[in-house]
Design an enzyme around this catalytic site. Structure first.
Site, mmCIF file in Angstrom:
data_model
loop_
_atom_site.group_PDB
_atom_site.id
_atom_site.type_symbol
_atom_site.label_atom_id
_atom_site.label_comp_id
_atom_site.label_asym_id
_atom_site.label_seq_id
_atom_site.Cartn_x
_atom_site.Cartn_y
_atom_site.Cartn_z
ATOM 1 C CE LYS A 51 2.335 12.343 -3.277
ATOM 2 N NZ LYS A 51 1.029 11.860 -3.718
ATOM 3 C CD GLN B 273 -1.497 13.552 -5.653
ATOM 4 O OE1 GLN B 273 -0.466 12.890 -5.651
ATOM 5 N NE2 GLN B 273 -2.097 13.921 -4.539
ATOM 6 C CG ASP C 132 -0.681 6.297 -3.984
ATOM 7 O OD1 ASP C 132 -0.162 6.780 -2.969
ATOM 8 O OD2 ASP C 132 -1.105 6.969 -4.939
HETATM 9 N N1 GUN Z 1 -4.396 12.431 -2.648
HETATM 10 C C1 GUN Z 1 -4.282 12.697 -1.314
HETATM 11 N N2 GUN Z 1 -3.418 11.852 -0.748
HETATM 12 C C2 GUN Z 1 -2.954 11.042 -1.726
HETATM 13 C C3 GUN Z 1 -2.012 9.973 -1.750
HETATM 14 O O1 GUN Z 1 -1.422 9.571 -0.744
HETATM 15 N N3 GUN Z 1 -1.816 9.406 -2.977
HETATM 16 C C4 GUN Z 1 -2.454 9.822 -4.082
HETATM 17 N N4 GUN Z 1 -2.204 9.190 -5.211
HETATM 18 N N5 GUN Z 1 -3.322 10.798 -4.096
HETATM 19 C C5 GUN Z 1 -3.568 11.406 -2.913
#
Ligand code: GUN
Length: 294
Positions: A54, A98, A121
């Site tokens: 990311k 995350q 998100d």
């Molecule tokens: N863990 C697995 N997929 C995601 C996501 O799209 N965003 C976040 N913040 N954590 C995750």
């Protein structure tokens, strides 16, 4: 005949090119550069890879990128204090915690501490509620990516029997809400199945669009798929493989070999839904920056 492969990498690149253009316009018209902060608590190895990817993509896009890595023993108050600080920072338009967070933390409360306007998100209850009501909202990146894959590969979900296997807050639940919306790329006839669903195959075999988001390697077998269906595999599972340098390989939630003999179209793993998630995160971040700079 083998199924058409839905190339998530190529589609993600097309999305990224459009997002870059919108970011450029924002810079030229308002002098604003999108900013994203990613918070990672602990050292979950899969999360570490996602967070790195990311941040890398943000830098490639010319965004302001911050990664806050906290020790796995960080307290609820410490993480909340960091979120509060990032909420107040006008250079940051998106904040992402995350998931998963270590067990001693209340992840839902922390997600709720992120300002809804910075919740790229789409996990905040305000955004999830707005999504459910058909209002404008930040939509979680993986569901948004799944819908984009469908649209851009010529699959219109309107009216189609769409079976989603998995009801997580990250994928299954918001994807069902998104595909039900009365709009382009929506209007699907949605059924959400999960671990307690009896005779799962009877339902999945009715699906024109089958989405696997269970988190169990190769769970969907060929016999569970309707001939001619479109199969979207959201799973990213590590399975041991001594022939690989890393000691593992990635497989989806679908038995790809079998499914590609039956389906009309299918997403591979890797190279299907995965690249779309990051592309849609960039999309949400630029949208957040536009909204906060108006
Ligand atoms: N863990 C697995 N997929 C995601 C996501 O799209 N965003 C976040 N913040 N954590 C995750």
């Amino acid at each position: 005949m083998a199924a058409r492969i839905i190339d998530g990498k190529a589609i993600a690149e097309a999305v990224i090119a459009e997002v870059k253009e919108k970011a450029q316009q924002l810079l030229e018209t308002r002098g604003v550069r999108p900013g994203l902060a990613v918070i990672m608590v602990g050292d979950n190895p899969a999360s570490a890879v996602y967070v790195r990817n990311k941040a890398k993509k943000c830098e490639e896009m010319g965004f302001l990128s911050q990664v806050h890595r906290l020790d796995g023993s960080a307290s609820q108050d410490e993480v909340a204090a960091l979120i509060e600080r990032l909420n107040r920072d006008a250079h940051l338009h998106g904040i992402l915690l995350q998931m998963p967070v270590p067990k001693h933390l209340d992840g839902a409360a922390l997600q709720e501490a992120i300002l809804p306007a910075k919740d790229v998100d789409g996990f905040h209850p305000v955004n999830m509620g707005r999504l459910a009501l058909g209002l404008s909202a930040f939509v979680p990146c993986t569901p948004l990516g799944v819908r984009e894959l469908l649209i851009r590969s010529g699959v219109d979900p309107s009216g189609k029997i769409t079976v989603i296997v998995g009801r997580s807050n990250i994928v299954g639940r918001p994807l069902a809400l998104l595909l039900m919306r009365k709009e382009r790329g929506g209007d699907a006839t949605v059924c959400v199945c999960h671990s307690r669903t009896p005779n799962l195959g009877n339902l999945t075999r009715q699906a024109d669009i089958l989405v696997a988001a269970i988190g169990s390697p190769q769970f969907i077998k060929g016999g569970m798929i309707k001939p001619g269906a479109v199969v979207i595999d959201v799973g990213i599972n590590r399975v041991e493989d001594s022939t690989k340098k890393s000691g593992y390989r990635l497989v989806g939630d679908v038995d790809y070999e079998a499914a590609s003999e039956i389906a009309e179209a299918i997403t591979p793993v890797p190279g299907g839904v995965g690249p779309m998630t990051i592309a849609m995160l960039m999309h949400n971040t630029v949208a957040a920056a536009w909204a906060q700079s108006s």
